[in-house]
Scaffold this motif. Structure first.
Motif: not given
Ligand code: CA
Length: 225
Positions: A51-55, A7-10, A101-103
Motif C-alpha cells: 500500500l502506497d500512502l499518497g493516493l 495499491i500505488e498511483d505512480d 521506503t521509495k526509492p
Molecule cells: Ca503516491
C-alpha cells in the motif's frame, strides 16, 4: 502462489513492483486509486497488500484501518516516499507489518515480501456482499459487524449465493448445497430458508433487499449492494 494486491498511483513504480513480484511467481492485482483498491480488496482474498500512502480517491491512512478492520491478520507492507520516522511509526502503529521506503532497491523489495509471506499464516477465505461478511471455513457471518448465528442450511444457502454475485442459482442447486443428498426435503425448503434469511438480515439492515427472486429460475444476489 498467493495473490498480492498493489495499491500505488505512480505507474512507473507500480510497473517495477508488478514485474519483480510476477518474476517470483506471484499473481498481482493493481489499483492506482485508493477507492478502487478498497473495492478490489473487499472482493479478493489477498495473501499480501502493498500500500502506497499518497493516493487519489482514498489516502493510505484512511485505507489501512479499513483493511485492518475487515481482516485483522492481513499481511501489509507500506510503500511510501515519506521516509521520516514519524510516518513509519504511524504506519506500524496502525498495523502495517513492514514498510519499504521509495526509492527502494529491487532485491530489498523481493526479500521483504518473501520474508513477510513466510511468516504470516494464510488468511481464512472471506466473502463480502454489501454489509455481509462470510467466512466459509470458519462458518461465521456478520452483518454490519454484528455476528449472525444461522442454522447450517441457511449458512450454506448464503455461502452459495455469495460465491458469485448476480449468478442465478436454481432451487435444485441450492437445495443440494444446503442439504447434500438428503431426500426428504423439497424445493419449498429453499423458499422458506430464503424468507428467514432475509428477515434475519433485515433485522440488522432494514432496507436490505439483496436476495432477489428470479421468477421461474431461482435466486441470486443483486449487483450494487
Ligand atoms: Ca503516491
Amino acid at each position: 502462489m498467493p495473490r498480492i494486491l498493489l495499491i500505488e498511483d505512480d505507474p512507473h513504480i507500480a510497473d517495477v513492483v508488478v514485474f519483480l513480484l510476477e518474476e517470483q511467481g506471484h499473481r498481482v492485482d493493481r489499483a492506482t486509486d485508493g477507492r478502487i483498491g478498497w473495492g478490489l480488496y473487499q472482493k479478493g482474498n489477498y495473501a499480501l497488500v502493498i500500500l502506497d500512502l499518497g493516493l487519489p480517491g482514498m489516502h493510505g491512512w484512511e485505507l489501512l484501518p479499513k483493511i485492518r478492520d475487515l481482516q485483522p491478520a492481513q499481511a501489509l507492507i507500506l510503500l511510501t516516499a515519506l521516509g521520516e520516522e514519524p510516518e513509519r511509526v504511524k504506519g506500524l502503529t496502525l498495523g502495517a507489518d513492514d514498510y519499504i521506503t521509495k526509492p527502494f532497491s529491487n532485491p530489498e523489495l523481493v526479500a521483504r515480501v518473501r520474508n513477510l509471506l513466510r511468516r504470516v499464516p494464510p488468511l481464512p477465505e472471506l466473502r463480502v456482499y454489501g454489509p455481509i461478511r462470510l467466512w466459509p471455513e470458519k462458518g461465521e457471518v456478520t452483518v454490519n459487524g454484528v455476528s449472525l448465528t444461522l442454522p447450517l442450511h441457511e449458512f450454506r444457502l448464503l455461502e452459495c449465493l455469495m460465491s458469485q454475485v448476480r449468478q442465478i442459482f436454481s432451487r435444485e442447486l441450492l437445495l443440494l448445497h444446503m442439504y447434500g443428498d438428503e431426500l426428504d426435503v423439497t424445493d419449498r425448503a429453499v423458499d422458506q430458508a430464503v424468507k428467514r434469511l432475509r428477515k434475519k438480515i433485515q433485522r440488522l439492515v432494514p432496507d436490505f433487499d439483496g436476495i432477489e427472486t428470479v421468477y421461474g429460475q431461482g435466486y441470486r444476489l443483486r449487483e450494487g449492494n
